[in-house]
Design an enzyme around this catalytic site. Sequence first.
Site, PDB file in Angstrom:
ATOM      1  CG  ASP A   1       2.337  14.159 -16.708  1.00  0.00           C
ATOM      2  OD1 ASP A   1       2.220  13.600 -17.806  1.00  0.00           O
ATOM      3  OD2 ASP A   1       2.806  13.605 -15.707  1.00  0.00           O
TER       4      ASP A   1
ATOM      5  N   GLY B   1      -1.179  12.437 -16.829  1.00  0.00           N
ATOM      6  CA  GLY B   1      -1.562  11.533 -15.750  1.00  0.00           C
ATOM      7  C   GLY B   1      -0.881  10.190 -15.870  1.00  0.00           C
TER       8      GLY B   1
ATOM      9  CD  GLN C   1       6.996   5.796 -22.280  1.00  0.00           C
ATOM     10  OE1 GLN C   1       7.989   5.161 -21.908  1.00  0.00           O
ATOM     11  NE2 GLN C   1       6.476   6.785 -21.560  1.00  0.00           N
TER      12      GLN C   1
ATOM     13  CG  ASP D   1       8.859  17.735 -16.097  1.00  0.00           C
ATOM     14  OD1 ASP D   1       8.287  17.340 -15.063  1.00  0.00           O
ATOM     15  OD2 ASP D   1       9.144  16.962 -17.047  1.00  0.00           O
TER      16      ASP D   1
END
Length: 437
Positions: free
Chosen positions: A148, A150, A246, A323
């Site tokens: 990932d 961060g 997003q 995940d």
Amino acid sequence: RGSDGDFGFRDYMRRYDPKNPNHEVCVKAGIPEGWDRNQQDEDALNLILKPLTEHKSPALGFQVTARWNGARASRLTLPHGLVHTPVFMPVGTQGTIKGLTSEQIQNCGCRLILSNTYHLGNRPGGEVVEKMGGIHTFMNWKGNLLTDSGGFQMVSLLKLAKITEQGVLFQSPVNGSEMLLTPEKSMEIQNQIGADIMMALDDVCPSTCGDIKRFEEATHRTLRWIDRCIKAHKKPHIQNLYGIVQGGLDAKLREFCLDEMIKRDLPGYAIGGLAGGEDKALFWRVVKQCCDRLPQHKPRYLMGVGYTLDLVVCSALGCDQFDCVYPARTARFGTAMTREGQLKLRKKKYKGDTRLLDTSTAVGRKFTRGYLHELATREATGSQLLTMHNIEFLQNFMKDLRSSIRNGTFPNFVREYMREEFPSGDYPNWAVEALRA
């Protein structure tokens, strides 16, 4: 078999079940009589299934081998081996899943796990991991690994983070030191770590935020940051960079971000900014919108999802990778995942219970609920055993889900799961709507 009865004249044939016109799988001719596509060794399918769609990047291969409506079973080939999808990826934040060795993780059936760039960059540091041979050597892990970027820590460590156009300034929760994580720094650390899949640094806005201006800012910044990530990525020949879509729960923002992200022609794409407590009726619609628009020949990763109901519904909508910290975290609180639902083994009702935990896993076949009750209430071994059980349980669950897509029995798998999970028949409306879509 070809119409002339000679396998040599027709190498492949596309199989449709007339009763299930939505099922599509392409198989090599000459399958042995009685061959079971639900066999234990999924790797053997490589000798039989021909891809319906295929994509190849320098460090990634992706082949869709079967579909049922939106759901698809695929092969994801990465530098450290083959991964069958849809796949659940357990989270080992700092190069370990708490309480387990890499060998134990592998024995649970995992081929792709996660680590976190922010936490590894903070301790021990990307340079240290690189000097020790990269993350695979560092943790003695033979499988694939995804890091990932961060970005999620903008949400989980919001009180310790300041977001600007340059990047995110974090205050370490360990010693209070400051760390500026920019797109370039995220790429540098991930290149040092050596993960097979790297995530671009994105501006993550909680899905429950009511400020549309903040979502607009985060969406546009995510697109500016992906270009900086692409430019800073030094090892595209051996590490794959995924972009993250997003846009919050706003369909127009999501569509805009999808259009722009697809133009970057990345090896794979993630759906971000969800699984944060938003209305499930809105959640599934965003997932479907993204799956419908993202390239059919590339992998789609839905971030932060690990409940079995979400895995079933979102696999049906077309997601390939998932995940979540849930299975390991809940194990540390004494909870086991089973086809009966969650068992909170610390409860007194399990004291003296002689029933095996669950016959689908190695731990579940060896230990009774009564024994695990005693361990879960006072022994660290209980946390370890339940973590192993929960991770293997989800690996087996996803394996059964994949097999049902290949076999053309995915609707039966879903119906059976819903009956077991909701024996009273009180199915969540959002899930019913999503599955009907």
